[in-house]
Design a protein around this motif. Structure first.
Motif, short mmCIF file in Angstrom:
data_model
loop_
_atom_site.label_atom_id
_atom_site.label_comp_id
_atom_site.label_asym_id
_atom_site.label_seq_id
_atom_site.Cartn_x
_atom_site.Cartn_y
_atom_site.Cartn_z
N SER A 6 -6.66 16.66 -1.87
CA SER A 6 -5.39 16.47 -2.56
C SER A 6 -5.71 16.09 -4.00
N GLY A 7 -5.59 17.07 -4.88
CA GLY A 7 -5.93 16.82 -6.27
C GLY A 7 -7.39 16.42 -6.42
N ARG A 8 -7.64 15.24 -7.00
CA ARG A 8 -9.02 14.77 -7.16
C ARG A 8 -9.53 14.01 -5.94
N LEU A 9 -8.74 13.93 -4.90
CA LEU A 9 -9.12 13.22 -3.69
C LEU A 9 -9.64 14.18 -2.63
N ARG A 10 -10.63 13.70 -1.91
CA ARG A 10 -11.17 14.47 -0.79
C ARG A 10 -11.46 13.50 0.34
N ALA A 11 -10.89 13.74 1.51
CA ALA A 11 -11.17 12.93 2.68
C ALA A 11 -11.93 13.76 3.69
N THR A 12 -12.85 13.11 4.37
CA THR A 12 -13.56 13.76 5.46
C THR A 12 -13.41 12.92 6.71
N LEU A 13 -13.56 13.58 7.84
CA LEU A 13 -13.48 12.89 9.12
C LEU A 13 -14.50 13.48 10.06
N ASP A 14 -15.31 12.61 10.62
CA ASP A 14 -16.30 13.00 11.61
C ASP A 14 -15.99 12.25 12.89
N THR A 15 -15.32 12.93 13.81
CA THR A 15 -14.92 12.24 15.04
C THR A 15 -16.11 11.92 15.93
N SER A 16 -17.19 12.68 15.81
CA SER A 16 -18.35 12.40 16.66
C SER A 16 -19.02 11.08 16.28
N SER A 17 -19.03 10.76 15.00
CA SER A 17 -19.60 9.49 14.55
C SER A 17 -18.53 8.44 14.28
N GLN A 18 -17.28 8.82 14.49
CA GLN A 18 -16.14 7.93 14.25
C GLN A 18 -16.21 7.33 12.86
N SER A 48 -14.51 9.30 5.18
CA SER A 48 -14.82 8.96 3.80
C SER A 48 -13.71 9.44 2.88
N LEU A 49 -13.60 8.75 1.76
CA LEU A 49 -12.66 9.13 0.71
C LEU A 49 -13.45 9.27 -0.58
N SER A 50 -13.35 10.42 -1.20
CA SER A 50 -14.04 10.65 -2.48
C SER A 50 -13.00 10.88 -3.57
N PRO A 96 0.83 -1.21 0.00
CA PRO A 96 0.00 0.00 0.00
C PRO A 96 0.86 1.26 0.00
N ALA A 97 0.25 2.33 -0.47
CA ALA A 97 0.89 3.65 -0.46
C ALA A 97 -0.10 4.67 0.04
N LEU A 98 0.36 5.55 0.89
CA LEU A 98 -0.52 6.58 1.45
C LEU A 98 -0.94 7.56 0.36
N ILE A 99 -2.23 7.86 0.32
CA ILE A 99 -2.71 8.84 -0.65
C ILE A 99 -3.23 10.11 0.01
N ILE A 100 -3.73 9.97 1.23
CA ILE A 100 -4.19 11.15 1.95
C ILE A 100 -4.29 10.82 3.42
N LEU A 101 -4.01 11.81 4.25
CA LEU A 101 -4.03 11.65 5.69
C LEU A 101 -4.85 12.80 6.26
N ILE A 102 -5.74 12.50 7.17
CA ILE A 102 -6.56 13.55 7.77
C ILE A 102 -6.50 13.41 9.28
N ARG A 103 -6.26 14.52 9.95
CA ARG A 103 -6.09 14.52 11.39
C ARG A 103 -7.42 14.86 12.07
N SER A 104 -7.48 14.55 13.35
CA SER A 104 -8.73 14.69 14.09
C SER A 104 -9.19 16.14 14.21
N ASN A 105 -8.28 17.08 14.01
CA ASN A 105 -8.68 18.49 14.07
C ASN A 105 -9.08 19.03 12.69
N ARG A 154 -11.76 18.53 9.39
CA ARG A 154 -13.02 17.90 8.96
C ARG A 154 -12.93 17.46 7.51
N GLU A 155 -12.04 18.11 6.78
CA GLU A 155 -11.91 17.80 5.36
C GLU A 155 -10.48 18.05 4.92
N LYS A 156 -10.03 17.22 3.97
CA LYS A 156 -8.70 17.37 3.42
C LYS A 156 -8.76 17.06 1.94
#
Lengths: 113, 110
Positions: free
Chosen positions: B58-70, B73-75, B43-52, B54-56
């Motif tokens: 990178s090019g055509r990639l979008r990651a979201t993180l909802d810590t309240s619902s744990q 997503s990766l789009s 595997p190779a890392l494509i995107i990393l999102i931290r708990s602080n 909500r969205e990150k």
């Protein structure tokens, strides 16, 4: 630049035979090192990690052992293979723990017959 | 595993379509990694999102993180054939314990 190398590329072994897989990292001093196992079509299961030479922590019990004889070397082994050991073994390193990116090697494909 | 069921384990889409992959996790984490694995490779890392965050993006990639619902997503926007791969999410549970999700096999057809 850092490079990670795993050997062998592939192995076919008999049940009950011993195994030794290796991993070396060049260009990085004191990396955190990790071993993972992946069944065909499955996810990665962390097996071991090491943050320093001579110190290895086991994450799951799969009748495997690991050692870190040098700063840049990580060895996975067992004295007696089981059919369930078949799969893809991946070594990885990171600059530090705490959620840092992991850099994976090319893997070793193990088939136990 | 600390990961719950992923919403999708196999996805097949046409080139140019958008796609979203979802993960949920069971324990606290300070970061969610998304890795891509091509067949027969590590595997190779494509995107990393931290708990602080909500969205990150990178090019055509979008990651979201909802810590309240744990959940995370990766789009991928306007997927290309070369996006065909298995995508994993992973968390760091502390003490160098890493948990990977079940993975999603994405196939992008021309």
């Amino acid at each position: 630049a850092q490079t990670i190398h795993q050997w062998p590329v592939a192995e076919i072994k008999a049940v009950g035979s011993p195994l030794s897989l290796g991993c070396t990292i060049k260009g990085k001093s004191s990396p955190n090192l990790y071993w993972y196992w992946q069944a065909t079509g499955g996810t990665l299961q962390q097996l071991f990690y090491s943050i320093t030479v001579g110190q290895v922590e086991s994450v799951v019990q799969l009748n495997l052992s690991a050692s870190r004889p040098k700063d840049d070397q990580f060895i996975l082994s067992t004295e007696k293979l089981l059919l369930s050991h078949s799969g893809f073994y991946l070594c990885a390193w990171s600059h530090w723990g705490g959620g840092a990116e992991q850099f994976f090697g090319p893997g070793t494909r193990l088939t136990v017959l | 595993s600390q990961w719950g069921e992923e919403n999708l384990q196999a996805l097949s889409i046409q080139e140019g379509e958008d796609v979203t992959m979802n993960c949920s996790y069971k324990t606290y984490t300070t970061v969610v990694h998304w890795y891509r694995q091509d067949s027969g490779r590590g595997p190779a890392l494509i995107i990393l999102i931290r708990s602080n965050e909500r969205e990150k993006r990178s090019g055509r990639l979008r990651a979201t993180l909802d810590t309240s619902s744990q959940s995370s997503s990766l789009s991928i926007t306007a997927a290309q054939c070369e996006d065909t791969a298995v995508y994993f999410c992973a968390t760091d549970a502390g003490n160098n314990r890493i948990f990977f999700g079940d993975g999603t096999q994405l196939v992008v057809k021309p």
